[in-house]
Design an enzyme around this catalytic site. Structure first.
Site, mmCIF file in Angstrom:
data_model
loop_
_atom_site.group_PDB
_atom_site.id
_atom_site.type_symbol
_atom_site.label_atom_id
_atom_site.label_comp_id
_atom_site.label_asym_id
_atom_site.label_seq_id
_atom_site.Cartn_x
_atom_site.Cartn_y
_atom_site.Cartn_z
ATOM 1 C CE1 TYR A 49 -4.315 1.560 0.984
ATOM 2 C CE2 TYR A 49 -2.810 3.177 1.905
ATOM 3 C CZ TYR A 49 -4.081 2.822 1.489
ATOM 4 O OH TYR A 49 -5.104 3.731 1.582
ATOM 5 C CG PHE A 106 -8.731 14.696 -23.951
ATOM 6 C CD1 PHE A 106 -8.835 14.135 -25.208
ATOM 7 C CD2 PHE A 106 -9.087 13.939 -22.851
ATOM 8 C CE1 PHE A 106 -9.284 12.838 -25.359
ATOM 9 C CE2 PHE A 106 -9.535 12.633 -23.001
ATOM 10 C CZ PHE A 106 -9.628 12.082 -24.258
ATOM 11 C CG ASP A 107 -13.340 13.679 -24.254
ATOM 12 O OD1 ASP A 107 -12.291 13.378 -23.658
ATOM 13 O OD2 ASP A 107 -14.032 12.831 -24.849
ATOM 14 C CG ASP A 156 -3.723 16.782 -21.270
ATOM 15 O OD1 ASP A 156 -3.316 15.668 -20.883
ATOM 16 O OD2 ASP A 156 -4.876 16.963 -21.701
ATOM 17 C CB ALA A 158 -1.874 11.608 -23.350
ATOM 18 C CE LYS A 190 -5.082 8.401 -24.299
ATOM 19 N NZ LYS A 190 -5.577 9.517 -23.520
ATOM 20 C CG HIS A 194 -18.675 11.766 -26.247
ATOM 21 N ND1 HIS A 194 -18.689 12.781 -25.315
ATOM 22 C CD2 HIS A 194 -17.459 11.182 -26.148
ATOM 23 C CE1 HIS A 194 -17.517 12.811 -24.691
ATOM 24 N NE2 HIS A 194 -16.764 11.850 -25.177
HETATM 25 C C1 LIG Z 1 -6.577 10.304 -23.013
HETATM 26 C C2 LIG Z 1 -6.320 11.693 -22.664
HETATM 27 C C3 LIG Z 1 -6.677 12.207 -21.414
HETATM 28 C C4 LIG Z 1 -7.445 11.410 -20.377
HETATM 29 O O1 LIG Z 1 -6.774 10.261 -20.040
HETATM 30 P P1 LIG Z 1 -7.501 8.886 -19.652
HETATM 31 O O2 LIG Z 1 -6.358 7.988 -19.380
HETATM 32 O O3 LIG Z 1 -8.319 8.477 -20.817
HETATM 33 O O4 LIG Z 1 -8.319 9.144 -18.446
HETATM 34 C C5 LIG Z 1 -6.354 13.521 -21.142
HETATM 35 N N1 LIG Z 1 -5.755 14.295 -22.056
HETATM 36 C C6 LIG Z 1 -5.411 13.833 -23.273
HETATM 37 C C7 LIG Z 1 -4.733 14.737 -24.237
HETATM 38 C C8 LIG Z 1 -5.700 12.531 -23.628
HETATM 39 O O5 LIG Z 1 -5.401 12.092 -24.839
#
Ligand SMILES: *Cc1c(COP(=O)(O)O)cnc(C)c1O
Length: 460
Positions: free
Chosen positions: A72, A125-126, A216, A218, A259, A451
């Site tokens: 943990y 991002f969404d 951000d 990813a 990613k 969506h």
């Molecule tokens: C996928 C993604 C996220 C969110 O990540 P999750 O692992 O799907 O929760 C945030 N920002 C960007 C640019 C992404 O491509």
């Protein structure tokens, strides 16, 4: 054909897939409320919904899983991951989270200090936009206009519009900007990269106004590879060096490791040097994600991530990765299908506004094309357009997206060129019969992130 990079790996384990009949596909889509998110994956032949957590791990990662220390607090696996993240980013503090949105739900509320604040991003991002809104702030996108001219070549269509960024800060007041979010690559614009020059300009503006700069990231490794390929002065640098220069420009790094972490689950928060912010996040993470040394991940997940982060910076891997996308894009362009050009890092974005101009935005043209492609070939794409954008949080009206995209997202190390040829063949057929495609109307719509769960009927 031989202009494309060769894959730097071979297949060691296979997962069988099958194409169900056309009648079965029609039934499956109907049962799914004409929303590909609601399909069962076993009813999908080629799954291009997302590149998130859908890639194949290497045998080094599978071996690393066995070393997972399932403690943990303070596990060996945590420290191994921490060391890797510090080395890659140059940042002092890090916390694992279960995935990217976990990082968002912990960090974003900590950056909001009063009512009516804003975040500015090249494009949010969404889930990032959702967390900004849930936390009571507003999200403003600020990408260069070339981003939406899909046929015009621009090497860095993900770039911020620097003039506009300064105008927004003036207009809203720098004290009301909770943060500037650099999305790299710019997912919603077609996985389009952001140049180092642009990121340096954004960083300068952020510093000048005392606004926090958040990456951000990813797909930071893919972004760094594009900089090496396309930006003057970076040919001689390694992708890892370019990534390090990128991180040096910002204060905070949020990552969906599903990613460029090359894992099936995982995410990261890293903070350059702000101990106070780190402590706040350590408090906030416990009820949301878990104790700060596991953040919702098992020890084995952290082990696989520590290895995957390094593999994603491998330049032979990146060359093939980026060329996979280019290959599919080239096949579609030869077949006359309008796409975002040049192709970006993780997907081909198909410009459906041009394919079905007879369908108005609030009947979701790109969603209609996604459905047609599923019926044609058992291929599952995803809509990135007015459906995803949702409603204005203040007026509740449907927002019209700048572009009605269908995203063909390529999972990492998963499909072969032959799979991509099949995708191109099916989509070209859909394109040739585009006049038969009909718009959609809601039979169910959720108030936020609609969506994912919406249900529809085709408009006869
Ligand atoms: C996928 C993604 C996220 C969110 O990540 P999750 O692992 O799907 O929760 C945030 N920002 C960007 C640019 C992404 O491509």
């Amino acid at each position: 054909m031989h202009d494309y990079a060769m894959p730097p790996y071979r297949i060691k384990m296979v997962e069988p897939i099958k194409l169900i009949s056309r009648e079965e596909r029609e039934q499956a889509l109907k049962d799914a409320g004409y929303n590909p998110f609601r399909l069962r994956s076993e009813d999908v032949y080629i799954d291009l919904l997302t590149d998130s957590g859908t890639g194949a791990m290497s045998h080094y990662q599978w071996a690393a899983l066995m070393q997972g220390d399932e403690a943990y607090a303070g596990s060996r696996s945590f420290y191994r991951l921490e060391e890797t993240v510090k080395e890659i980013t140059g940042y002092q503090y890090m916390m694992p989270v279960h995935q990217g949105r976990g990082a968002e739900q912990v960090m974003i509320p900590e950056l909001i200090t009063h009512d009516h604040m804003y975040f500015i991003s090249n494009i949010h991002f969404d889930t990032t936009r959702a967390h900004v809104e849930i936390a009571g702030a507003r999200a403003i996108d600020c990408v260069i206009p070339e981003c939406f001219e899909t046929e015009i070549y621009h090497p860095f269509k993900g770039n911020f519009d620097i003039i506009r960024l300064q105008e927004i800060i003036q207009e809203k007041g720098s004290e009301n900007i909770a943060g500037i979010i650099m999305t790299i690559t710019n997912n919603s614009a077609g996985g389009q990269p952001v140049s180092m020059e642009n990121m340096m300009a954004v960083s300068k503006i952020a510093k000048h106004h005392n606004i926090r700069l958040i990456i951000d990231g990813a797909r930071y490794a893919e972004n760094s590879y594009f900089i090496k390929q396309r930006e003057q002065g970076f040919k001689q640098k390694s992708v890892a060096e370019i990534a390090r220069e990128t991180f040096a420009l910002a204060d905070i790094f949020l990552m969906s490791s599903k990613k460029d972490g090359l894992v099936n689950i995982g995410g990261l928060i890293a903070i350059k040097d702000d101990l106070d912010l780190f402590r706040k996040c350590q408090t906030a993470i416990v009820p949301k994600e878990g104790f700060p040394t596991y953040g919702g991940l098992a020890g084995r997940d952290m082990e696989a991530l520590a290895v995957g982060l390094k593999e994603a910076l491998n330049e032979q891997y990146l060359a093939y990765r980026i060329d996979e996308i280019k290959y599919l894009g080239d096949l579609l362009r030869e077949g006359g299908v309008p796409i975002q050009y040049p192709t970006g890092g993780h997907a081909v974005f198909v410009d459906c506004g041009k394919i079905v101009p007879h369908i108005p935005y609030d009947q979701f043209p790109a969603q209609a094309v996604c459905n047609a492609l599923y019926i044609e070939g058992g291929i599952r794409p995803v809509e990135i357009g007015s459906l995803l954008l949702g409603r204005d949080p203040d007026t509740h009206l449907n927002i019209k997206a700048d572009k009605e995209f269908m995203r063909l997202t390529i999972p990492r190390r998963t499909y072969t060129f032959q799979h991509l040829e099949y995708v191109a063949k099916c989509l070209i057929r859909v394109y040739q019969n585009r006049n038969e495609i009909k718009g959609l109307k809601f039979t169910y719509e959720s108030p936020i992130l609609r969506h994912f769960t919406a249900e529809f009927l085709p408009i006869e």
